[in-house]
Design a protein around this motif. Sequence first.
Motif, mmCIF file in Angstrom:
data_model
loop_
_atom_site.group_PDB
_atom_site.id
_atom_site.type_symbol
_atom_site.label_atom_id
_atom_site.label_comp_id
_atom_site.label_asym_id
_atom_site.label_seq_id
_atom_site.Cartn_x
_atom_site.Cartn_y
_atom_site.Cartn_z
ATOM 1 N N ASP B 2 33.032 32.291 44.370
ATOM 2 C CA ASP B 2 34.030 31.476 43.682
ATOM 3 C C ASP B 2 35.443 31.853 44.159
ATOM 4 O OD1 ASP B 2 34.852 33.728 42.261
ATOM 5 O OD2 ASP B 2 33.354 33.368 40.708
ATOM 6 N N GLU B 3 36.407 31.014 43.802
ATOM 7 C CA GLU B 3 37.743 31.164 44.375
ATOM 8 C C GLU B 3 38.477 32.475 44.009
ATOM 9 O OE1 GLU B 3 41.738 28.671 44.400
ATOM 10 O OE2 GLU B 3 39.930 27.441 44.547
ATOM 11 N N PRO B 4 38.514 32.902 42.701
ATOM 12 C CA PRO B 4 39.211 34.164 42.378
ATOM 13 C C PRO B 4 38.591 35.375 43.081
ATOM 14 C CG PRO B 4 38.746 32.909 40.378
ATOM 15 C CD PRO B 4 38.022 32.238 41.485
ATOM 16 N N ALA B 5 37.256 35.419 43.143
ATOM 17 C CA ALA B 5 36.576 36.544 43.796
ATOM 18 C C ALA B 5 36.901 36.564 45.283
ATOM 19 C CB ALA B 5 35.076 36.442 43.570
ATOM 20 N N ASP B 6 36.979 35.372 45.879
ATOM 21 C CA ASP B 6 37.294 35.220 47.291
ATOM 22 C C ASP B 6 38.709 35.756 47.564
ATOM 23 O OD1 ASP B 6 36.586 34.469 49.768
ATOM 24 O OD2 ASP B 6 37.264 32.387 49.566
ATOM 25 N N GLN B 7 39.631 35.388 46.663
ATOM 26 C CA GLN B 7 41.033 35.812 46.802
ATOM 27 C C GLN B 7 41.142 37.337 46.665
ATOM 28 O OE1 GLN B 7 43.564 33.840 44.004
ATOM 29 N NE2 GLN B 7 45.417 34.492 45.012
ATOM 30 N N GLU B 8 40.378 37.905 45.726
ATOM 31 C CA GLU B 8 40.389 39.349 45.494
ATOM 32 C C GLU B 8 39.882 40.093 46.724
ATOM 33 O OE1 GLU B 8 38.508 42.317 42.215
ATOM 34 O OE2 GLU B 8 38.852 40.243 41.595
ATOM 35 N N GLN B 10 39.932 39.000 49.778
ATOM 36 C CA GLN B 10 40.940 38.821 50.831
ATOM 37 C C GLN B 10 42.071 39.851 50.654
ATOM 38 O OE1 GLN B 10 41.028 36.756 53.425
ATOM 39 N NE2 GLN B 10 43.103 37.335 54.049
ATOM 40 N N THR B 11 42.516 40.041 49.398
ATOM 41 C CA THR B 11 43.584 41.002 49.100
ATOM 42 C C THR B 11 43.143 42.412 49.444
ATOM 43 O OG1 THR B 11 44.265 39.561 47.319
ATOM 44 C CG2 THR B 11 45.159 41.776 47.283
ATOM 45 N N GLU B 12 41.929 42.759 49.042
ATOM 46 C CA GLU B 12 41.416 44.104 49.316
ATOM 47 C C GLU B 12 41.338 44.357 50.814
ATOM 48 O OE1 GLU B 12 37.828 45.017 47.221
ATOM 49 O OE2 GLU B 12 38.797 44.706 45.289
ATOM 50 N N LEU B 13 40.928 43.326 51.548
ATOM 51 C CA LEU B 13 40.833 43.437 53.001
ATOM 52 C C LEU B 13 42.220 43.701 53.597
ATOM 53 C CD1 LEU B 13 39.049 43.106 55.579
ATOM 54 C CD2 LEU B 13 39.702 40.694 55.570
ATOM 55 N N PRO B 251 48.871 41.079 44.407
ATOM 56 C CA PRO B 251 49.649 42.321 44.524
ATOM 57 C C PRO B 251 50.758 42.231 45.591
ATOM 58 C CG PRO B 251 47.524 42.579 45.576
ATOM 59 C CD PRO B 251 47.516 41.222 44.951
ATOM 60 N N LEU B 252 51.781 43.118 45.452
ATOM 61 C CA LEU B 252 52.914 43.132 46.394
ATOM 62 C C LEU B 252 52.612 44.043 47.576
ATOM 63 C CD1 LEU B 252 56.106 42.642 46.904
ATOM 64 C CD2 LEU B 252 56.378 44.852 45.824
ATOM 65 N N MET B 253 52.879 43.548 48.784
ATOM 66 C CA MET B 253 52.803 44.410 49.964
ATOM 67 C C MET B 253 54.152 44.314 50.670
ATOM 68 S SD MET B 253 49.008 44.069 51.543
ATOM 69 C CE MET B 253 48.562 42.475 50.910
ATOM 70 N N ILE B 254 54.869 45.406 50.705
ATOM 71 C CA ILE B 254 56.226 45.366 51.259
ATOM 72 C C ILE B 254 56.457 46.626 52.094
ATOM 73 C CG2 ILE B 254 57.250 46.422 49.181
ATOM 74 C CD1 ILE B 254 59.683 44.655 49.586
ATOM 75 N N GLU B 255 57.132 46.461 53.227
ATOM 76 C CA GLU B 255 57.448 47.617 54.076
ATOM 77 C C GLU B 255 58.840 48.118 53.708
ATOM 78 O OE1 GLU B 255 56.735 48.975 58.624
ATOM 79 O OE2 GLU B 255 56.210 46.977 57.966
ATOM 80 N N LEU B 256 58.940 49.374 53.264
ATOM 81 C CA LEU B 256 60.246 49.898 52.856
ATOM 82 C C LEU B 256 61.009 50.396 54.078
ATOM 83 C CD1 LEU B 256 59.209 51.924 49.670
ATOM 84 C CD2 LEU B 256 60.152 49.636 49.776
#
Lengths: 136, 429
Positions: B2-8, B10-13, B251-256
């Motif tokens: 399903d879509e939320p699991a797919d998105q999760e 993708q984020t973890e990857l 979640p946020l991914m940012i390079e400081l």
Amino acid sequence: MRTKSIAAYSLLLGLIYLGMGLAEALGKYVGIQLRFLPQDIFGGFVLVVIGGVYLSTVRILLQGYPEGLAGPLVGSGLALIFATLYLLVMAANGLSFVLGDLERWEVLSDLRPGIWLALPSLLVLRRARQAHQSPR
Amino acid sequence: MDEPADQEAQTELELALVSKRYQLIDRIVSQVIRRLGSGLTLSELLDGILLHRFLAIPIFLAVMWAVFQFAFSVSAPFMTLIGDFFGWLGGMASTVIAPAWLRSLLADGVFGGLGFVLSFIPPIFLLFIALAVLEDSGYMARVAFIWDRLMTRIGLSGRSIIPLLLGFGCNVPAIMATRGIEDEQSRLTTILINPLMSCSARLPAYVLIGGAFFGAFAGAAVFGMYILGILLAILVALLLRRFVFRGEPAPLMIELPEYSRPTLKNTATRTWEEGRIFLRKAATILFLGALFIWLLSTQPWGTSPADSYLGKLGQLLLPLFRPLGFPWQAVVALFSGFMAKEIIVGTFGVLYSISQEAAIGGAIAQSMSPVSAFAFMAFVLIYTPCLAVLGAIKGEAGWRWATFAMGYELVLAYLVALLIVGVGRIWGL
């Protein structure tokens, strides 16, 4: 050894900033009135924050870890930023007085603790920077 | 899947890829660079405190307070100088020009209205200088990181912080910047709460009212408006995520970046880029707005501002604002602020026929209590965004959400102002 002396300075400055900050923020409510201490909640909060930063790494510095240099470096940096700000405000008040916007202006009343406490902070900053740059 | 699991997944990857990349970088760096001194870079050391779990937010608040003290207190004498100059020009026009209408147009319309708006150049430029220094130093990127935890808790994406921070400058580019938020629910929430981030256009009104009523605490009152805006944005975001836009934020991914010393050239360029927007507005919409307000406040010709069309409009709307204790001039100023928030101060300038900020502050102080003045500042912060912002919301989210933003902010502004006045009365202020 060097980190221990910086820890002592940080502890002393941290306690002074904390005390001054509490007196500035809460003086109005507990009846503390000193000539060179404005009654300003936000100004007091700033001094408390700087004091907190100094004190936050005292224990690590005493243990000899260089990570503890962060406290005096950031604390002194903030102290210098606020001292510069208060000096600019003092100059602006002087100009406002010359322009007739202020009826009274006393240079001494603008000499807040944030200004004169920056002098010992400058010394701590110098020592902390030297400790950070010198070989272990 | 399903879509939320797919998105999760993708984020973890993505997080795993970033983590591996940095492990590799650290391994290479440790092989080719020998660090002297403490073994930590200056940025790593400073981040130990500036990103500290408990100290980061108090430090951020202290820094922001410094920014507003710098913008407000240091600019005060320069505002007086500009106000005095336009007051002198108005006085010259009054003595040299014979036709009464032309004299009034120049002295009250042009020099009174526009001159008053221009006196706010110093605080606006000083604010942009301070923000440019923070941006150049690398601290602003940390601010996004510091607030990410809280952003996620209130149902926004960590990426929302960038448009929200941009909103302190101008809400129009800030709303456009929400395009970077992948999650549509978070994006719409960020758009709808963005006008609560106090843009620089509202600063002149705060400075005027704060200076007139709160003396040495004016900086704190202005700072309080920014904090109020942030708190309301959090509240509205929570409500929107609870009842309108449901789902988990990404979640946020940012390079400081490394901390660096701001350069004069970069600071000047950034300040000019932001500040010229205000100057362009002052030369076009604010100038025309001041003339329009002057026209409405002098017609029928020969009447006082109270009996003019503008005065009548203010008195017509006054019953709505009587519980808040606003005078009719303040009601008219709010009405004209629909066009652009900077026009609020220009309107006061024309209505009181004065160009010096201190003199107008004195005139306003005669007609409002300090509690109502604070409620007025809060109303200016919250009420319906200006036309340009409404246009941006319409462009990014459609008419439906633009109308929603206009409506909810008007109601919220009224309720918050009423609450301030009510609490003030209970305390006997």
